[in-house]
Design a protein around this motif. Structure first.
Motif, PDB file in Angstrom:
ATOM      1  N   ALA A 197       1.079  -1.299   0.048  1.00  0.00           N
ATOM      2  CA  ALA A 197       0.059   0.035  -0.206  1.00  0.00           C
ATOM      3  C   ALA A 197       0.741   1.236  -0.085  1.00  0.00           C
ATOM      4  CB  ALA A 197      -0.937   0.027   1.121  1.00  0.00           C
ATOM      5  N   THR A 198       1.992   1.185   0.671  1.00  0.00           N
ATOM      6  CA  THR A 198       2.734   2.462   0.955  1.00  0.00           C
ATOM      7  C   THR A 198       4.105   2.371   0.041  1.00  0.00           C
ATOM      8  OG1 THR A 198       4.080   1.598   2.706  1.00  0.00           O
ATOM      9  CG2 THR A 198       2.035   2.695   3.328  1.00  0.00           C
ATOM     10  N   ARG A 199       4.485   1.352  -0.550  1.00  0.00           N
ATOM     11  CA  ARG A 199       5.406   1.041  -1.340  1.00  0.00           C
ATOM     12  C   ARG A 199       6.729   1.242  -0.690  1.00  0.00           C
ATOM     13  NH1 ARG A 199       5.841   3.884  -6.732  1.00  0.00           N
ATOM     14  NH2 ARG A 199       4.686   5.461  -5.815  1.00  0.00           N
ATOM     15  N   GLU A 200       6.730   0.903   0.665  1.00  0.00           N
ATOM     16  CA  GLU A 200       7.812   0.788   1.606  1.00  0.00           C
ATOM     17  C   GLU A 200       8.403  -0.515   1.927  1.00  0.00           C
ATOM     18  OE1 GLU A 200       7.067   4.738   4.262  1.00  0.00           O
ATOM     19  OE2 GLU A 200       6.041   3.166   4.688  1.00  0.00           O
ATOM     20  N   VAL A 201       9.731  -0.554   2.165  1.00  0.00           N
ATOM     21  CA  VAL A 201      10.430  -1.875   2.559  1.00  0.00           C
ATOM     22  C   VAL A 201      10.550  -1.825   3.989  1.00  0.00           C
ATOM     23  CG1 VAL A 201      12.567  -0.993   2.027  1.00  0.00           C
ATOM     24  CG2 VAL A 201      12.149  -3.377   2.190  1.00  0.00           C
ATOM     25  N   LEU A 202      10.231  -2.775   4.774  1.00  0.00           N
ATOM     26  CA  LEU A 202      10.424  -2.889   6.034  1.00  0.00           C
ATOM     27  C   LEU A 202      11.564  -3.846   6.498  1.00  0.00           C
ATOM     28  CD1 LEU A 202       7.380  -2.449   5.410  1.00  0.00           C
ATOM     29  CD2 LEU A 202       7.007  -2.706   7.810  1.00  0.00           C
TER      30      LEU A 202
ATOM     31  N   ALA B 227       9.975   3.310  -8.188  1.00  0.00           N
ATOM     32  CA  ALA B 227       9.019   2.434  -8.679  1.00  0.00           C
ATOM     33  C   ALA B 227       9.692   1.074  -9.109  1.00  0.00           C
ATOM     34  CB  ALA B 227       8.334   3.092  -9.756  1.00  0.00           C
ATOM     35  N   ARG B 228      10.742   1.116  -9.629  1.00  0.00           N
ATOM     36  CA  ARG B 228      11.362  -0.052 -10.400  1.00  0.00           C
ATOM     37  C   ARG B 228      12.020  -1.089  -9.012  1.00  0.00           C
ATOM     38  NH1 ARG B 228      13.683   2.829 -15.717  1.00  0.00           N
ATOM     39  NH2 ARG B 228      11.758   2.493 -16.979  1.00  0.00           N
ATOM     40  N   GLU B 229      12.577  -0.258  -8.133  1.00  0.00           N
ATOM     41  CA  GLU B 229      13.064  -1.108  -6.831  1.00  0.00           C
ATOM     42  C   GLU B 229      11.907  -1.816  -6.329  1.00  0.00           C
ATOM     43  OE1 GLU B 229      16.790   1.729  -5.343  1.00  0.00           O
ATOM     44  OE2 GLU B 229      14.840   1.810  -4.460  1.00  0.00           O
ATOM     45  N   PHE B 230      10.708  -1.189  -6.097  1.00  0.00           N
ATOM     46  CA  PHE B 230       9.605  -1.734  -5.460  1.00  0.00           C
ATOM     47  C   PHE B 230       8.858  -2.874  -6.614  1.00  0.00           C
ATOM     48  CE2 PHE B 230       4.962  -2.187  -5.495  1.00  0.00           C
ATOM     49  CZ  PHE B 230       4.645  -2.356  -4.277  1.00  0.00           C
ATOM     50  N   ALA B 231       9.182  -2.778  -7.636  1.00  0.00           N
ATOM     51  CA  ALA B 231       8.596  -3.961  -8.630  1.00  0.00           C
ATOM     52  C   ALA B 231       9.659  -5.147  -8.460  1.00  0.00           C
ATOM     53  CB  ALA B 231       8.563  -3.417 -10.215  1.00  0.00           C
ATOM     54  N   LEU B 232      10.731  -4.772  -8.674  1.00  0.00           N
ATOM     55  CA  LEU B 232      11.859  -5.882  -8.620  1.00  0.00           C
ATOM     56  C   LEU B 232      11.711  -6.707  -7.142  1.00  0.00           C
ATOM     57  CD1 LEU B 232      15.323  -5.788  -9.603  1.00  0.00           C
ATOM     58  CD2 LEU B 232      14.918  -6.629  -7.288  1.00  0.00           C
ATOM     59  N   LEU B 233      11.473  -5.971  -6.152  1.00  0.00           N
ATOM     60  CA  LEU B 233      11.529  -6.611  -4.820  1.00  0.00           C
ATOM     61  C   LEU B 233      10.240  -7.405  -4.562  1.00  0.00           C
ATOM     62  CD1 LEU B 233      13.083  -7.065  -2.080  1.00  0.00           C
ATOM     63  CD2 LEU B 233      12.228  -4.970  -1.307  1.00  0.00           C
ATOM     64  N   GLN B 234       8.957  -6.785  -5.110  1.00  0.00           N
ATOM     65  CA  GLN B 234       7.885  -7.433  -5.162  1.00  0.00           C
ATOM     66  C   GLN B 234       8.216  -9.056  -6.037  1.00  0.00           C
ATOM     67  OE1 GLN B 234       4.332  -5.653  -6.705  1.00  0.00           O
ATOM     68  NE2 GLN B 234       2.969  -7.239  -5.954  1.00  0.00           N
ATOM     69  N   ALA B 235       8.383  -8.865  -6.883  1.00  0.00           N
ATOM     70  CA  ALA B 235       8.661 -10.049  -7.640  1.00  0.00           C
ATOM     71  C   ALA B 235       9.374 -11.115  -6.995  1.00  0.00           C
ATOM     72  CB  ALA B 235       9.413  -9.797  -9.052  1.00  0.00           C
ATOM     73  N   LEU B 236      10.351 -10.810  -6.447  1.00  0.00           N
ATOM     74  CA  LEU B 236      11.269 -11.750  -5.546  1.00  0.00           C
ATOM     75  C   LEU B 236      10.646 -12.176  -4.136  1.00  0.00           C
ATOM     76  CD1 LEU B 236      14.703  -9.886  -6.118  1.00  0.00           C
ATOM     77  CD2 LEU B 236      14.036 -12.007  -6.971  1.00  0.00           C
TER      78      LEU B 236
END
Length: 219
Positions: A137-142, A152-161
């Protein structure tokens, strides 16, 4: 995150592309049903935004054909057709959700996150492996109790993994999740993103499997 937008209205299409890219989505936009059918057959999308009133092949037929061949990509129908029978038909054909025009972009984005979570079998808006968590929801990493914003691209990459902890994703698989049509992708684009992610999350957060790709530790 890569989405397919199927919308023949030029003004609505341009507005949605702008809004989705601002929210971190990579967007492929087609304007008729035949192109939508081809794109779905060839692409790897996290979500499809499908208008029903399309030239040529109607949106309901695009949806019917996709489900008939076993395509389980989440489909969110966007349409001005407000009749009950139209909504029932769309849902019965396999649509995951239905949003009537006009709508607020914030609601659209929330519904997109919801259908992607449901299709992935995730009830909450946070995915992770016990070491790193991603707030959808917030596009933050914890990590370690701290939150950090991602591009945006860091988020997409990490979500895929993180959707498949322990699984190895190839360079091509990651590029398909991060970039849309017409976007130039340099040969080391994924390497640069992962290098930046490791600086934020630690060198062990994303592991390279030589000659195969990258993975995060299993949960």
């Amino acid at each position: 995150m890569r989405a397919l937008l199927v919308e023949d209205d030029d003004m609505i299409g341009r507005s949605l592309v702008h809004a989705l890219k601002g929210a971190g989505w990579s967007v492929d936009w087609v304007r008729d049903g035949a192109l939508a059918h081809s794109a779905l057959a060839d692409g790897d999308y996290r979500c499809v935004l499908l208008d029903l009133g399309l030239p040529g092949l109607d949106g309901t037929e695009v949806l019917r054909r996709a489900r008939a061949r076993g395509d389980l990509t989440p489909v969110l129908v966007l349409t001005a057709r407000d009749g009950l029978d139209d909504r029932i038909q769309g849902l019965d054909l396999g649509a995951d959700d239905y949003l009537l025009k006009p709508f607020e972009v914030g609601e659209l984005l929330a519904r997109m996150r919801a259908v992607v979570r449901r299709r992935s079998g995730v009830a909450q808006s946070v995915v992770g492996n016990g070491v790193v968590q991603l707030d959808l929801a917030t596009r933050e990493v914890l990590r370690g109790g701290a939150r950090e914003a991602l591009t945006a691209r860091e988020f997409a990459l990490l979500q895929a993994l993180l959707e498949r902890p322990g699984a190895i994703l190839s360079r091509e698989q990651l590029e398909n999740r991060i970039y849309g049509w017409g976007e130039e992708v340099s040969s080391n684009a994924v390497d640069v993103l992962i290098h930046g992610m490791r600086r934020k999350l630690g060198p062990d957060a994303i592991r390279n499997v030589r000659g195969l790709g990258w993975r995060v530790a299993a949960a």
